[in-house]
Motif scaffolding. Structure first.
Motif, PDB file in Angstrom:
ATOM      1  N   GLU A   1      -4.193   9.148   7.032  1.00 13.44           N
ATOM      2  CA  GLU A   1      -3.245   9.078   8.142  1.00 13.44           C
ATOM      3  C   GLU A   1      -3.807   8.275   9.309  1.00 13.44           C
ATOM      4  O   GLU A   1      -3.059   7.569   9.999  1.00 13.44           O
ATOM      5  CB  GLU A   1      -2.874  10.485   8.605  1.00 13.44           C
ATOM      6  N   LEU A   2      -5.118   8.360   9.500  1.00 13.83           N
ATOM      7  CA  LEU A   2      -5.749   7.603  10.579  1.00 13.83           C
ATOM      8  C   LEU A   2      -5.666   6.109  10.293  1.00 13.83           C
ATOM      9  O   LEU A   2      -5.392   5.299  11.201  1.00 13.83           O
ATOM     10  CB  LEU A   2      -7.210   8.040  10.730  1.00 13.83           C
ATOM     11  N   LEU A   3      -5.885   5.733   9.042  1.00 15.88           N
ATOM     12  CA  LEU A   3      -5.773   4.325   8.648  1.00 15.88           C
ATOM     13  C   LEU A   3      -4.343   3.828   8.806  1.00 15.88           C
ATOM     14  O   LEU A   3      -4.106   2.720   9.321  1.00 15.88           O
ATOM     15  CB  LEU A   3      -6.247   4.148   7.211  1.00 15.88           C
ATOM     16  N   GLU A   4      -3.380   4.642   8.379  1.00 23.26           N
ATOM     17  CA  GLU A   4      -1.979   4.237   8.484  1.00 23.26           C
ATOM     18  C   GLU A   4      -1.559   4.062   9.936  1.00 23.26           C
ATOM     19  O   GLU A   4      -0.846   3.102  10.275  1.00 23.26           O
ATOM     20  CB  GLU A   4      -1.099   5.278   7.788  1.00 23.26           C
ATOM     21  N   ALA A   5      -2.015   4.966  10.796  1.00 18.20           N
ATOM     22  CA  ALA A   5      -1.686   4.849  12.220  1.00 18.20           C
ATOM     23  C   ALA A   5      -2.293   3.581  12.818  1.00 18.20           C
ATOM     24  O   ALA A   5      -1.661   2.887  13.628  1.00 18.20           O
ATOM     25  CB  ALA A   5      -2.182   6.081  12.972  1.00 18.20           C
ATOM     26  N   ALA A   6      -3.516   3.263  12.416  1.00 19.04           N
ATOM     27  CA  ALA A   6      -4.163   2.050  12.923  1.00 19.04           C
ATOM     28  C   ALA A   6      -3.446   0.796  12.422  1.00 19.04           C
ATOM     29  O   ALA A   6      -3.296  -0.188  13.164  1.00 19.04           O
ATOM     30  CB  ALA A   6      -5.628   2.031  12.502  1.00 19.04           C
ATOM     31  N   GLN A   7      -2.996   0.825  11.168  1.00 20.05           N
ATOM     32  CA  GLN A   7      -2.292  -0.337  10.623  1.00 20.05           C
ATOM     33  C   GLN A   7      -0.957  -0.550  11.313  1.00 20.05           C
ATOM     34  O   GLN A   7      -0.530  -1.698  11.514  1.00 20.05           O
ATOM     35  CB  GLN A   7      -2.105  -0.158   9.109  1.00 20.05           C
ATOM     36  N   ILE A   8      -0.288   0.536  11.687  1.00 20.12           N
ATOM     37  CA  ILE A   8       0.972   0.415  12.416  1.00 20.12           C
ATOM     38  C   ILE A   8       0.751  -0.274  13.765  1.00 20.12           C
ATOM     39  O   ILE A   8       1.579  -1.069  14.225  1.00 20.12           O
ATOM     40  CB  ILE A   8       1.609   1.805  12.618  1.00 20.12           C
ATOM     41  N   ASP A   9      -0.405  -0.006  14.368  1.00 17.04           N
ATOM     42  CA  ASP A   9      -0.737  -0.638  15.655  1.00 17.04           C
ATOM     43  C   ASP A   9      -1.281  -2.048  15.494  1.00 17.04           C
ATOM     44  O   ASP A   9      -1.715  -2.677  16.471  1.00 17.04           O
ATOM     45  CB  ASP A   9      -1.763   0.209  16.406  1.00 17.04           C
ATOM     46  N   GLY A  10      -1.310  -2.565  14.259  1.00 18.02           N
ATOM     47  CA  GLY A  10      -1.747  -3.932  14.022  1.00 18.02           C
ATOM     48  C   GLY A  10      -3.234  -4.090  13.793  1.00 18.02           C
ATOM     49  O   GLY A  10      -3.768  -5.202  13.880  1.00 18.02           O
ATOM     50  N   CYS A  11      -3.938  -2.989  13.480  1.00 15.08           N
ATOM     51  CA  CYS A  11      -5.389  -3.047  13.263  1.00 15.08           C
ATOM     52  C   CYS A  11      -5.680  -3.571  11.859  1.00 15.08           C
ATOM     53  O   CYS A  11      -5.129  -3.076  10.874  1.00 15.08           O
ATOM     54  CB  CYS A  11      -5.990  -1.657  13.446  1.00 15.08           C
ATOM     55  N   SER A  12      -6.553  -4.555  11.754  1.00 14.09           N
ATOM     56  CA  SER A  12      -6.935  -5.093  10.454  1.00 14.09           C
ATOM     57  C   SER A  12      -7.939  -4.163   9.770  1.00 14.09           C
ATOM     58  O   SER A  12      -8.510  -3.269  10.404  1.00 14.09           O
ATOM     59  CB  SER A  12      -7.554  -6.489  10.614  1.00 14.09           C
ATOM     60  N   ASP A  13      -8.159  -4.391   8.474  1.00 15.21           N
ATOM     61  CA  ASP A  13      -9.101  -3.554   7.731  1.00 15.21           C
ATOM     62  C   ASP A  13     -10.508  -3.677   8.304  1.00 15.21           C
ATOM     63  O   ASP A  13     -11.233  -2.677   8.441  1.00 15.21           O
ATOM     64  CB  ASP A  13      -9.100  -3.952   6.255  1.00 15.21           C
ATOM     65  N   PHE A  14     -10.922  -4.907   8.612  1.00 15.26           N
ATOM     66  CA  PHE A  14     -12.262  -5.104   9.159  1.00 15.26           C
ATOM     67  C   PHE A  14     -12.404  -4.425  10.521  1.00 15.26           C
ATOM     68  O   PHE A  14     -13.418  -3.786  10.793  1.00 15.26           O
ATOM     69  CB  PHE A  14     -12.567  -6.597   9.292  1.00 15.26           C
ATOM     70  N   ILE A  52     -13.522   2.124  13.981  1.00 19.13           N
ATOM     71  CA  ILE A  52     -13.114   3.518  13.768  1.00 19.13           C
ATOM     72  C   ILE A  52     -13.970   4.198  12.696  1.00 19.13           C
ATOM     73  O   ILE A  52     -14.530   5.278  12.936  1.00 19.13           O
ATOM     74  CB  ILE A  52     -11.618   3.586  13.380  1.00 19.13           C
ATOM     75  N   ALA A  53     -14.087   3.573  11.518  1.00 22.61           N
ATOM     76  CA  ALA A  53     -14.791   4.232  10.414  1.00 22.61           C
ATOM     77  C   ALA A  53     -16.274   4.413  10.706  1.00 22.61           C
ATOM     78  O   ALA A  53     -16.824   5.511  10.526  1.00 22.61           O
ATOM     79  CB  ALA A  53     -14.594   3.442   9.129  1.00 22.61           C
ATOM     80  N   LEU A  54     -16.939   3.368  11.175  1.00 18.71           N
ATOM     81  CA  LEU A  54     -18.382   3.473  11.432  1.00 18.71           C
ATOM     82  C   LEU A  54     -18.717   4.469  12.546  1.00 18.71           C
ATOM     83  O   LEU A  54     -19.648   5.273  12.382  1.00 18.71           O
ATOM     84  CB  LEU A  54     -18.968   2.094  11.753  1.00 18.71           C
ATOM     85  N   PRO A  55     -18.023   4.468  13.688  1.00 14.45           N
ATOM     86  CA  PRO A  55     -18.343   5.478  14.714  1.00 14.45           C
ATOM     87  C   PRO A  55     -18.155   6.915  14.236  1.00 14.45           C
ATOM     88  O   PRO A  55     -18.805   7.824  14.761  1.00 14.45           O
ATOM     89  CB  PRO A  55     -17.355   5.147  15.851  1.00 14.45           C
TER      90      PRO A  55
END
Length: 295
Positions: free
Chosen positions: A170-183, A189-192
């Protein structure tokens, strides 16, 4: 009421038994370390009893002979370089690959996992590995100490399991909706959120590089590029040779010094990891638990 009293008593008994067992385990583990320390600063012949608790006659001849050899300082520097650079490369490659494998939308994900498992179970052997390093012109270079172990499949699977269980979709999906790329998602987000697994991998890879000597023995030819473990091995072998060709009272004296050098070498090579481990212990335990979770 009686059941509660009996329960409290049984808990106290169990806690007491656990405390005794843990104390016994601690002594079994801690005493060999303590013995190495007191043996490294004592004349071996003056240690009292089969399991001495106190050091004998204090001497630092072993440490003096070790540190008088200038190559040991070069070996320390080489080991620090190999460990720092090697661990950094390990973390970059392992974390990026593990995150990719944790994503369900990765093409050929199952096939890649199968190939990694096969690579983990099957070892090509020393001769093909040496020929590969030679054909890549890495013999007697720093890269021969770092690149052959750039990624460990076990650590890769541990990190993949951590990403799968910790980073919600869900966190990934929310970020993608905001236009966040995978990298950007991985970096920002993932590393922190993955400080625990980063600490675990740092311990695993750092200890592996610090204790490594076999690759140096096979791939390095220059003495000035030798890591600390190989330098200490050379000093021990040289002193054993000197002790074997001596005669009379000199043999006994050299053997005593040789024992002090041996224990001193153990302390010198282990001290950095012993100092680092208490600060990373909780992450180390967590990493073991992560690896036990089905992923």
């Amino acid at each position: 009421m009686k059941n509660k009293i009996n329960s409290c008593r049984s808990d106290k008994v169990i806690n007491g038994v656990n405390a005794v067992l843990m104390a016994a385990v601690f002594l079994i583990i801690a005493y060999p370390l303590y013995y190495v320390v007191i043996a490294s600063i004592s004349e071996i012949g003056t240690l009292k009893g089969a399991a001495p608790l106190l050091p004998g006659r204090i001497t630092l001849n072993g440490y003096a002979r070790l540190f008088n050899d200038s190559s040991i300082w070069r070996g320390y520097l080489n080991s620090i370089i190999y460990t720092s650079l090697g661990t950094l490369i390990n973390l970059v490659l392992t974390l990026t690959a593990a995150y990719a494998l944790s994503r369900g939308d990765l093409p050929l994900r199952k096939s890649i996992n199968v190939m990694l498992i096969i690579a983990m179970m099957v070892n090509a052997g020393l001769i093909p590995r040496y020929l590969l390093i030679s054909n890549l012109n890495m013999i007697d270079t720093i890269w021969a100490m770092i690149l052959p172990n750039a990624v460990t499949v076990y650590n890769l699977f541990v990190a993949r399991t951590y990403f799968q269980n910790t980073i919600p979709k869900e966190l990934l999906e929310a970020a993608q909706i905001d236009g966040c790329s995978d990298f950007r998602f991985f970096i920002s987000i993932a590393l922190p959120l993955s400080k625990a697994i980063i600490a675990v991998l740092t311990i695993y890879y750092g200890v592996m590089h610090w204790n490594s000597y076999f690759n140096a023995l096979i791939y390095l030819q220059s003495q000035e590029k030798a890591p600390l473990q190989l330098v200490l091995r050379r000093i021990l072998v040289l002193n054993e040779v000197l002790a074997s060709i001596s005669d009379g009272d000199t043999i006994a004296e050299l053997q005593r010094i040789m024992e002090s050098i041996k224990y001193g070498a153990i302390i010198i090579s282990s001290l950095p990891m012993l100092v680092l481990y208490p600060f990373m212990q909780r992450y180390f335990v967590k990493g073991v638990m992560i690896g036990s979770v089905k992923g």
